[in-house]
Motif scaffolding. Structure first.
Motif, PDB file in Angstrom:
ATOM      1  N   GLU A   1       0.842  -1.189   0.000  1.00  0.00           N
ATOM      2  CA  GLU A   1       0.000   0.000   0.000  1.00  0.00           C
ATOM      3  C   GLU A   1       0.883   1.246   0.000  1.00  0.00           C
ATOM      4  OE1 GLU A   1      -3.232   2.255   2.841  1.00  0.00           O
ATOM      5  OE2 GLU A   1      -2.930   0.121   3.087  1.00  0.00           O
ATOM      6  N   ALA A   2       0.728   2.078  -0.996  1.00  0.00           N
ATOM      7  CA  ALA A   2       1.499   3.310  -1.075  1.00  0.00           C
ATOM      8  C   ALA A   2       0.824   4.389  -0.234  1.00  0.00           C
ATOM      9  CB  ALA A   2       1.603   3.770  -2.523  1.00  0.00           C
ATOM     10  N   THR A   3       1.588   4.963   0.660  1.00  0.00           N
ATOM     11  CA  THR A   3       1.104   6.084   1.456  1.00  0.00           C
ATOM     12  C   THR A   3       2.053   7.249   1.219  1.00  0.00           C
ATOM     13  OG1 THR A   3       2.433   5.541   3.400  1.00  0.00           O
ATOM     14  CG2 THR A   3       0.238   4.514   3.243  1.00  0.00           C
ATOM     15  N   ASN A   4       1.615   8.453   1.555  1.00  0.00           N
ATOM     16  CA  ASN A   4       2.485   9.619   1.379  1.00  0.00           C
ATOM     17  C   ASN A   4       3.807   9.431   2.113  1.00  0.00           C
ATOM     18  OD1 ASN A   4       0.743  11.012  -0.265  1.00  0.00           O
ATOM     19  ND2 ASN A   4      -0.175  12.178   1.388  1.00  0.00           N
ATOM     20  N   LYS A   5       3.754   8.829   3.290  1.00  0.00           N
ATOM     21  CA  LYS A   5       4.966   8.655   4.079  1.00  0.00           C
ATOM     22  C   LYS A   5       5.908   7.631   3.453  1.00  0.00           C
ATOM     23  CE  LYS A   5       6.675   7.670   8.668  1.00  0.00           C
ATOM     24  NZ  LYS A   5       6.364   7.291  10.030  1.00  0.00           N
TER      25      LYS A   5
END
Length: 86
Positions: free
Chosen positions: A24-28
């Motif tokens: 899962e790609a998150t901003n962090k």
């Protein structure tokens, strides 16, 4: 300026492919270079191995170049440029 090649072809000497590893790609985690894997491949190698093929999968990338982390990216690009100049 847009240049259209006829027939289509690769124009860069060196290509850097990258893959964001976490599911899962998150901003962090996208901003963290430790979550990315890179492959550096010369145009010559791409042309020799793939011809006019427009896409490449992970297995093929693995046969063209070794996986590297962010910290090794500059050295891999520099080595690839040297390969191209030969």
């Amino acid at each position: 300026m847009h240049v259209q090649l006829d027939p289509p072809g690769r124009v860069a000497d060196v290509y850097v492919f990258c893959l964001h590893e976490p599911d899962e790609a998150t901003n962090k985690n996208v901003r963290d270079p430790a979550n990315w894997t890179f492959w550096v491949v010369s145009r010559r190698r791409l042309d020799d191995q793939l011809g006019p093929q427009k896409s490449v999968g992970l297995a093929t990338l693995g046969s063209l170049a070794r996986r590297i982390q962010w910290s090794g990216l500059k050295a891999a690009v520099d080595a690839c440029i040297e390969e191209v100049r030969k």
